[in-house]
Design a protein around this motif. Structure first.
Motif, PDB file in Angstrom:
ATOM      1  N   VAL A  23       7.813  16.908   1.876  1.00 27.91           N
ATOM      2  CA  VAL A  23       7.968  15.916   2.949  1.00 27.91           C
ATOM      3  C   VAL A  23       7.315  14.586   2.534  1.00 27.91           C
ATOM      4  O   VAL A  23       7.921  13.515   2.651  1.00 27.91           O
ATOM      5  N   SER A  24       6.102  14.668   2.009  1.00 24.80           N
ATOM      6  CA  SER A  24       5.380  13.445   1.651  1.00 24.80           C
ATOM      7  C   SER A  24       6.022  12.704   0.488  1.00 24.80           C
ATOM      8  O   SER A  24       6.094  11.480   0.480  1.00 24.80           O
ATOM      9  N   CYS A  25       6.478  13.471  -0.503  1.00 21.76           N
ATOM     10  CA  CYS A  25       7.162  12.848  -1.645  1.00 21.76           C
ATOM     11  C   CYS A  25       8.379  12.077  -1.178  1.00 21.76           C
ATOM     12  O   CYS A  25       8.624  10.948  -1.593  1.00 21.76           O
ATOM     13  N   LEU A  26       9.145  12.698  -0.298  1.00 20.27           N
ATOM     14  CA  LEU A  26      10.369  12.052   0.166  1.00 20.27           C
ATOM     15  C   LEU A  26      10.070  10.875   1.084  1.00 20.27           C
ATOM     16  O   LEU A  26      10.830   9.911   1.132  1.00 20.27           O
ATOM     17  N   ALA A  27       8.950  10.958   1.784  1.00 21.78           N
ATOM     18  CA  ALA A  27       8.578   9.839   2.663  1.00 21.78           C
ATOM     19  C   ALA A  27       8.419   8.560   1.844  1.00 21.78           C
ATOM     20  O   ALA A  27       8.698   7.462   2.331  1.00 21.78           O
ATOM     21  N   ALA A  28       8.006   8.720   0.579  1.00 23.50           N
ATOM     22  CA  ALA A  28       7.840   7.542  -0.273  1.00 23.50           C
ATOM     23  C   ALA A  28       9.179   6.866  -0.577  1.00 23.50           C
ATOM     24  O   ALA A  28       9.224   5.743  -1.036  1.00 23.50           O
ATOM     25  N   PHE A  29      10.280   7.572  -0.293  1.00 19.35           N
ATOM     26  CA  PHE A  29      11.603   6.980  -0.470  1.00 19.35           C
ATOM     27  C   PHE A  29      12.040   6.183   0.769  1.00 19.35           C
ATOM     28  O   PHE A  29      13.136   5.665   0.811  1.00 19.35           O
ATOM     29  N   LEU A  30      11.187   6.152   1.782  1.00 12.40           N
ATOM     30  CA  LEU A  30      11.532   5.417   3.005  1.00 12.40           C
ATOM     31  C   LEU A  30      10.730   4.112   3.041  1.00 12.40           C
ATOM     32  O   LEU A  30       9.548   4.122   3.376  1.00 12.40           O
ATOM     33  N   PRO A  31      11.349   2.998   2.694  1.00 16.83           N
ATOM     34  CA  PRO A  31      10.607   1.738   2.528  1.00 16.83           C
ATOM     35  C   PRO A  31      10.189   1.095   3.853  1.00 16.83           C
ATOM     36  O   PRO A  31      10.751   0.088   4.278  1.00 16.83           O
TER      37      PRO A  31
ATOM     38  N   PRO B 252       0.863  -1.179   0.000  1.00 14.31           N
ATOM     39  CA  PRO B 252       0.000   0.000   0.000  1.00 14.31           C
ATOM     40  C   PRO B 252       0.904   1.235   0.000  1.00 14.31           C
ATOM     41  O   PRO B 252       2.030   1.170   0.499  1.00 14.31           O
ATOM     42  N   PRO B 253       0.454   2.340  -0.578  1.00 16.75           N
ATOM     43  CA  PRO B 253       1.299   3.537  -0.616  1.00 16.75           C
ATOM     44  C   PRO B 253       1.597   4.055   0.796  1.00 16.75           C
ATOM     45  O   PRO B 253       0.847   3.780   1.723  1.00 16.75           O
ATOM     46  N   HIS B 254       2.700   4.801   0.907  1.00 18.62           N
ATOM     47  CA  HIS B 254       3.053   5.409   2.186  1.00 18.62           C
ATOM     48  C   HIS B 254       1.906   6.300   2.672  1.00 18.62           C
ATOM     49  O   HIS B 254       1.325   7.048   1.873  1.00 18.62           O
ATOM     50  N   SER B 255       1.628   6.232   3.963  1.00 21.79           N
ATOM     51  CA  SER B 255       0.484   6.989   4.499  1.00 21.79           C
ATOM     52  C   SER B 255       0.615   8.495   4.255  1.00 21.79           C
ATOM     53  O   SER B 255      -0.382   9.188   4.060  1.00 21.79           O
TER      54      SER B 255
END
Ligand SMILES: [Fe+2]
Ligand SMILES: [Fe+2]
Length: 302
Positions: free
Chosen positions: A225-233, A130-133
């Motif tokens: 912030v949210s875009c970069l959070a998607a880089f945190l698996p 599922p995508p990052h919250s």
């Protein structure tokens, strides 16, 4: 954007149109080994608990990192398409017919992108997340935002270039022919989206004034912030039973080391200023609070 320019982009898009079902060889055998995130690009390669895992467990983990990146991309393509469709409706009285038409083509193209990637991940990798919250929250907020201009600004100056750089890094390291071909075709479409973005974003941000400026700054910051959070698996971390705090710190350091953070801390504010949207406040926010936010200090991302 001058209509003639937009029209030539539309013509190019129609001439280069492709179909995932028709133009790709889905019967191809896919080697999972060629899809694992290389050790040098792995978010946790410096984390001791990861290094202690068996070679096999690490291999399995690095395939999941690829699946995580693709899953978030798919979500971004999907919601990005939806957001653009909304902008067409909201801006119908304020934009030219050519702009509406270009965005219409863009919606179709993003739909092809997620169709191709979703099928690839579902059929060939068979691991989805599922995508990052933070991404989910971001799109939910954007969708209900009353200013279509800000939706378009965030979409064009942030999402499109971020998706492109994510795709580009997958492309350069991808030895898997089918994925390579999918991404090559997507990036050809994205080059047109970026050409449009560059013009339209400049035009829009110059028009943001007064209290809307603060609102735009906050929204752009939250979006970064949210875009970069998607880089945190985070999904793969928790499945490998790695400590999320330790991993997050290592991953943010790795992003800084690879220059990904710098794109946002320095290139993005500079680019906005060049577009006629100089903002010391935004520059400060990004410079001082971005890493903190990603690490979950003072308002966690996760
Ligand atoms: Fe796309
Ligand atoms: Fe795009």
């Amino acid at each position: 954007v001058p209509d003639s320019r937009v029209e030539s982009l539309i013509e190019k898009a129609l001439a280069e149109a492709w179909l995932p079902t028709r133009d790709l060889d889905w019967s191809a055998e896919v080697s999972l080994d060629s899809l694992r995130t290389p050790e040098a690009l792995c978010s946790v390669s410096d984390v001791p608990a990861y290094r202690k895992m068996s070679a096999r467990a690490r291999d399995e983990y690095r395939l999941k990192e690829t699946a995580w990146a693709l899953s978030n991309l798919i979500f971004g393509e999907k919601r990005g398409a939806l957001l653009s469709a909304q902008v067409i409706v909201d801006s119908i009285d304020e934009q030219s017919a050519a702009d509406a038409q270009f965005l219409g083509v863009l919606v179709v193209e993003e739909a092809r992108h997620f169709e191709a990637l979703e099928r690839y991940v579902g059929e060939k990798i068979r691991i989805t997340y599922p995508p990052h919250s933070a991404m989910v929250e971001l799109f939910r907020g954007l969708q209900t935002h009353r200013l279509w201009q800000l939706k378009l600004i965030v979409g064009q100056i942030l999402f499109e270039p971020t998706a492109c750089s994510m795709l580009h890094s997958l492309l350069v390291r991808s030895e898997e022919p089918l994925l390579f071909e999918i991404i090559r075709r997507i990036l050809r479409d994205e080059a047109r989206h970026l050409a449009y973005s560059y013009d339209v974003a400049g035009d829009l941000v110059r028009r943001v004034r007064g209290s809307e400026k603060t609102e735009a700054e906050d929204l752009i910051f939250e979006s970064v912030v949210s875009c970069l959070a998607a880089f945190l698996p985070e999904g793969p971390w928790s499945e490998a039973q790695l400590d999320a705090g330790v991993c997050r710190k290592a991953a943010v350091e790795a992003l800084a080391k690879r220059g990904v953070l710098q794109h946002f801390t320095s290139a993005l504010p500079t680019q906005l200023a060049r577009h006629g949207f100089p903002s010391e406040r935004l520059r400060d926010l990004i410079e001082h609070d971005l890493a903190k936010k990603l690490l979950g200090e003072g308002g966690a991302v996760a």
